[in-house]
Design an enzyme around this catalytic site. Structure first.
Site, PDB file in Angstrom:
ATOM      1  N   ASP A  80      -1.904  25.119  -0.045  1.00 28.14           N
ATOM      2  CA  ASP A  80      -2.106  23.816  -0.663  1.00 28.14           C
ATOM      3  C   ASP A  80      -0.945  23.334  -1.525  1.00 28.14           C
ATOM      4  O   ASP A  80      -0.485  22.206  -1.396  1.00 28.14           O
ATOM      5  CB  ASP A  80      -3.386  23.866  -1.512  1.00 28.14           C
ATOM      6  CG  ASP A  80      -3.582  22.616  -2.329  1.00 28.14           C
ATOM      7  OD1 ASP A  80      -3.699  21.546  -1.726  1.00 28.14           O
ATOM      8  OD2 ASP A  80      -3.594  22.700  -3.570  1.00 28.14           O
ATOM      9  N   ASP A  83       0.197  27.551  -4.831  1.00 26.47           N
ATOM     10  CA  ASP A  83      -0.710  28.691  -4.678  1.00 26.47           C
ATOM     11  C   ASP A  83      -0.845  29.064  -3.204  1.00 26.47           C
ATOM     12  O   ASP A  83      -0.103  28.581  -2.362  1.00 26.47           O
ATOM     13  CB  ASP A  83      -2.085  28.343  -5.267  1.00 26.47           C
ATOM     14  CG  ASP A  83      -2.637  27.043  -4.676  1.00 26.47           C
ATOM     15  OD1 ASP A  83      -2.347  26.759  -3.493  1.00 26.47           O
ATOM     16  OD2 ASP A  83      -3.352  26.320  -5.378  1.00 26.47           O
ATOM     17  N   TYR A 232     -10.509  20.891  -6.392  1.00 22.16           N
ATOM     18  CA  TYR A 232     -10.591  19.645  -5.630  1.00 22.16           C
ATOM     19  C   TYR A 232     -12.040  19.169  -5.596  1.00 22.16           C
ATOM     20  O   TYR A 232     -12.676  19.145  -4.555  1.00 22.16           O
ATOM     21  CB  TYR A 232     -10.025  19.827  -4.221  1.00 22.16           C
ATOM     22  CG  TYR A 232      -8.516  19.933  -4.201  1.00 22.16           C
ATOM     23  CD1 TYR A 232      -7.718  18.788  -4.284  1.00 22.16           C
ATOM     24  CD2 TYR A 232      -7.884  21.164  -4.133  1.00 22.16           C
ATOM     25  CE1 TYR A 232      -6.336  18.882  -4.299  1.00 22.16           C
ATOM     26  CE2 TYR A 232      -6.500  21.267  -4.145  1.00 22.16           C
ATOM     27  CZ  TYR A 232      -5.735  20.116  -4.228  1.00 22.16           C
ATOM     28  OH  TYR A 232      -4.363  20.202  -4.242  1.00 22.16           O
ATOM     29  N   GLU A 477       4.271  21.220 -10.318  1.00 23.09           N
ATOM     30  CA  GLU A 477       3.712  21.791  -9.093  1.00 23.09           C
ATOM     31  C   GLU A 477       3.696  20.760  -7.966  1.00 23.09           C
ATOM     32  O   GLU A 477       3.233  19.639  -8.158  1.00 23.09           O
ATOM     33  CB  GLU A 477       2.293  22.306  -9.331  1.00 23.09           C
ATOM     34  CG  GLU A 477       1.710  23.028  -8.117  1.00 23.09           C
ATOM     35  CD  GLU A 477       0.400  23.736  -8.412  1.00 23.09           C
ATOM     36  OE1 GLU A 477       0.042  24.649  -7.647  1.00 23.09           O
ATOM     37  OE2 GLU A 477      -0.264  23.378  -9.407  1.00 23.09           O
TER      38      GLU A 477
END
Length: 625
Positions: A80, A83, A232, A477
C-alpha cells in the site's frame, strides 16, 4: 554591475542567462520525465515474484506465500504505502485511476511511448484481483495485519509479520471494496480492449460478478474486516455502487448499468452530494464527471433530466476547486495547493487535478463551458488549475522542493518507506529484523540508501511547510492512491504543454543530507506545579508471534498548562521493543519529540506508540522549557 554594451561577449552572456532561465522554467513542465518516474514507484511497490524486466533493482521477491494458509494463492498485487499490507480498497482505486488514464489519455501515453508501462502497472493489480475473486460472492480484501506490520520496520524480503488474509463473502459483505474492485476491473477491461481482447473480456466477467455481489449483499467492508478500520476506514458504500455501475456502463454499453445509476441517483446520493473531495474513500465527484460525459455527448435520452442533476454536482466540485462556487470553495495553502486534510494531503490534490483535467476534456469536446455561481468559465480554466497542482508537486512552491521523489534537484530524501530506508537485500544480505530496522535504519538522519523514484509523498502542511523527516509519516509517506492519478495528469499536461524531454532518464544523484550540528546540551528544571504534563497509557492491540504475546502501547502526552511547552525530553525505562513517534537523543533512555513537533501548545496533546511483550514502559519527564 558591469555593463558589456553591444559586445559579442555581452550578447553571449545574455543568451546564456536567458537560456538558463528558460531551462529553469521548463523544469516544472518536464511532465514526460515525471510520468516515467511514477511507473517506477509502482514497480517498487510490487509484491510477489518480480519479472526479469523489473527496473527497480533494489527490490526482490516477497510475499510468495500470501494466502496459502487460507488455501488460496494471493501472490502479487501492490504494497500500500511505506508498509507491507495489501489493502484492497486503495489498491483498487489506484488501478481504476491508472485505467482511466489508459482509456482517456491513450493518445498521449502512446505518443510518449508509455502505454505499455501503463498496462503493465494495471495488470500487476488486476491479475491479483482476479486471484482474490475465486468465486462470484467471494473477494479476499486484504493481506497482512495492519497492527503488527505498522510497528515493525523491515524490508519486504525479510517480512516476519502476520500475512493473514481477510475475506468478504455473503455473510461478511463489503459493498465499498467489492464495488471499487468491480470499477477497477471494468475500467481495466476498457484499457486492455484494443490490445488484448480476451484478457479484457475476462476482466469484465469478474467486474460484473463483483458488482452483483456488492449490490446484493450490502455492508461496509470495514465491518467485515475490522483490521482495516484504523488505516482505511470506509465512510460508506453508496458512492462505490454508483461508481461501479458507471464504469460498467462505459465498458459494456449495457443500458442496465446506466438505468441503475439513474434509478438510484437520489437514494445512493449521486445527485444529492456536492463534494469538494475526490479520493480512495469518496468517489461521488468521479461518478458525477463520468456520467456527465454521457450528457455532454448528447446520449442522455430518457435519462437526460437525472444526468443533468449529476452534472450540476460535477460542476459544484469543479467550481469549488476554481473558487467560483459562491463561497463554498476548497481551501488552499498560501502557495496555492489544494488543502483537504493534514494526513497525506497531496493524494487529494493529485486526484482532484486529474479529475478536473478529465472534465476539461469532456467540456471541450462538447464546446461547453463550466457554469459556476460566480460566472461561467472555459474548460481551459480547469486544466490551468490541474497544471497549478502538478507544478506545485514538481517544485513550484515556497520550499523549492519536488514532492515526487527523484524528480528535480531537490526532493525528499528521508521517505517514510521501509524498503527505501534499509539497504537492498542485494547489498546487505544479512537478515534485518523488526527491532533492528527501527534501531539501525528508521531513526537515521542520513538519506535513504534507495531512492524510491516516482513516490508522491504526503506533502506539506496548510502553510506550505514540509519536514523531510522519516518519522513524520503524515507528510513523508507515499501511497498508491496518491501517486496513481499522476499518470493521467502528467500525460495530459505533457500533450497540452510539451514535456521538454521525457522517457526514462539517468537517475538524479541523491543529495547528501545537510551536515548535522548537535545543539549545545542545556538542562532545564521541569515545572512541578499543577502537573503541567500528563501521560495517559493504553493498550490498543495485542497479538501472538511465536510463543510471545506482544502489545501495542499508546501514550498520550497532554499539556495541561496555560503555556506552550518546548524542548520536551522524556525518560523511558523498561522499553524492550520499537518506539514510533519519538526520536532518540543519543543519551540512554532519553527521547524527544520529532523536529516537526517541537512545541506542544497549551491544552493540546501528542501521542506516541511502542510495541513490546510484557508490561508497559515507565515514562517520565526529564526536562522542558
Amino acid at each position: 554591475m558591469t555593463k558589456f554594451g553591444g559586445s559579442s561577449f555581452g550578447v553571449s552572456l545574455l543568451l546564456t542567462v536567458l537560456l538558463g532561465a528558460a531551462t529553469a522554467a521548463a523544469e516544472y513542465y518536464n511532465y514526460g520525465n515525471a510520468l516515467d518516474k511514477t511507473f517506477l514507484f509502482f514497480e517498487a511497490q510490487r509484491s510477489g515474484n518480480l519479472p526479469s524486466a523489473q527496473r527497480v533493482k533494489w527490490r526482490s521477491n516477497s510475499g510468495l506465500k500470501d494466502g496459502l494458509a487460507q488455501g488460496v494463492s494471493l501472490e502479487g498485487g501492490y504494497y500500500d504505502a511505506g508498509d507491507h499490507v495489501k489493502f484492497g480498497l486503495p489498491m483498487a482505486f489506484a488501478v481504476t485511476m491508472l485505467s482511466w488514464a489508459a482509456v482517456d489519455n491513450r493518445k498521449e501515453l502512446t505518443g510518449l511511448n508509455q502505454m505499455q508501462q501503463t498496462l503493465w502497472s494495471i495488470r500487476w493489480g488486476t491479475d491479483y484481483f482476479m486471484k482474490a475473486h475465486p468465486q462470484p460472492n467471494v473477494l479476499w480484501g486484504q493481506v497482512g495485519d495492519g497492527q503488527s506490520d505498522h510497528y515493525c520496520w523491515e524490508r519486504a524480503e525479510d517480512m516476519t509479520t502476520s500475512r493473514t488474509a481477510y475475506k468478504l463473502d455473503q455473510y461478511h459483505p463489503g459493498s465499498d471494496l467489492a464495488g471499487e474492485t468491480a470499477a477497477a476491473l471494468a475500467a481495466a477491461s476498457l484499457a486492455f480492449k484494443p490490445y488484448n481482447s480476451s484478457y479484457s473480456a475476462t476482466l469484465l466477467t469478474h467486474a460484473k460478478e463483483l458488482f452483483s455481489f456488492a449490490d446484493k449483499y450490502r455492508g461496509l467492508y470495514t465491518d467485515s474486516i475490522p483490521n482495516a478500520k484504523p488505516f482505511y476506514m470506509s465512510s460508506g458504500y453508496s458512492d462505490e455502487l454508483l461508481w461501479a455501475a458507471a464504469w460498467l456502463h462505459r465498458a459494456t454499453g449495457d443500458e442496465y448499468y446506466l438505468k441503475y445509476a439513474v434509478n438510484n441517483a437520489a437514494y445512493l446520493g449521486g445527485t444529492g452530494w456536492g463534494m469538494k473531495e475526490f479520493s480512495w474513500d469518496n468517489k461521488y465527484a468521479g461518478v458525477q464527471v463520468l456520467l456527465s460525459k454521457i450528457l455532454l455527448e448528447g446520449k442522455g435520452g430518457a435519462y437526460t433530466s437525472t444526468l443533468k442533476q449529476y452534472q450540476m454536482k460535477a460542476d459544484y466540485f469543479a467550481c469549488a476547486c476554481l473558487k467560483k462556487n459562491g463561497g463554498y470553495n476548497i481551501q488552499t495553502t498560501p502557495g496555492g495547493l489544494m488543502y483537504v486534510r493534514e494526513w497525506n494531503n497531496l493524494q487529494y490534490a493529485s486526484a482532484a487535478a486529474f479529475l478536473l483535467a478529465v472534465y476539461s476534456d469532456y467540456l471541450s469536446a462538447a464546446n461547453a463551458k463550466l457554469n459556476c455561481p460566480d460566472g461561467s468559465v472555459p474548460p481551459q480554466a480547469l486544466l490551468d488549475f490541474s497544471r497549478s497542482q502538478a507544478d506545485y508537486i514538481l517544485g513550484k512552491n515556497s520550499q523549492g522542493m519536488s514532492y515526487l521523489v527523484g524528480y528535480g534537484p531537490k526532493y525528499p530524501i528521508r521517505v517514510h518507506h521501509r524498503g527505501a530506508s534499509i539497504p537492498s537485500i542485494f547489498v546487505q544480505r544479512s537478515f534485518v529484523n523488526c527491532v533492528q530496522g527501527f534501531d539501525s535504519w528508521y531513526r537515521r538522519s542520513q538519506a535513504d540508501p534507495n531512492v524510491i523514484y516516482g513516490a508522491l509523498v504526503g506533502g506539506p502542511d496548510q502553510n506550505d511547510y514540509y519536514s523531510d523527516d522519516r518519522s513524520n509519516y503524515e507528510q513523508s509517506e507515499p501511497t498508491l492512491s496518491g501517486t496513481a492519478p499522476l499518470v493521467g495528469l502528467f500525460a495530459k499536461l505533457s500533450e497540452k504543454l510539451g514535456s521538454y524531454g521525457g522517457g526514462y532518464s539517468k537517475p538524479y544523484q541523491t543529495p547528501k543530507p545537510p551536515a548535522y550540528k548537535a545543539a549545545t546540551p542545556t538542562t532545564y528544571t521541569p515545572k512541578q506545579s499543577g502537573a503541567p504534563i500528563e501521560f495517559l497509557h493504553s493498550i490498543t492491540a495485542n497479538w501472538m508471534a511465536g510463543n510471545t504475546r506482544y502489545y501495542r502501547h499508546k501514550v498520550i502526552i497532554k499539556n495541561n498548562s496555560q503555556k506552550p511547552i518546548s524542548g520536551l525530553k522524556l525518560k523511558i525505562e523498561d522499553l524492550t521493543g520499537p518506539i514510533w513517534g519519538l526520536n532518540p537523543t543519543g543519551q540512554k533512555n532519553i527521547y524527544q519529540l520529532p523536529q516537526w513537533q517541537k512545541t506542544l501548545k497549551a491544552g493540546l496533546a501528542y501521542d506516541f506508540v511502542y510495541v513490546q511483550g510484557g508490561p508497559q514502559a515507565k515514562v517520565s519527564v526529564l526536562s522542558y522549557y
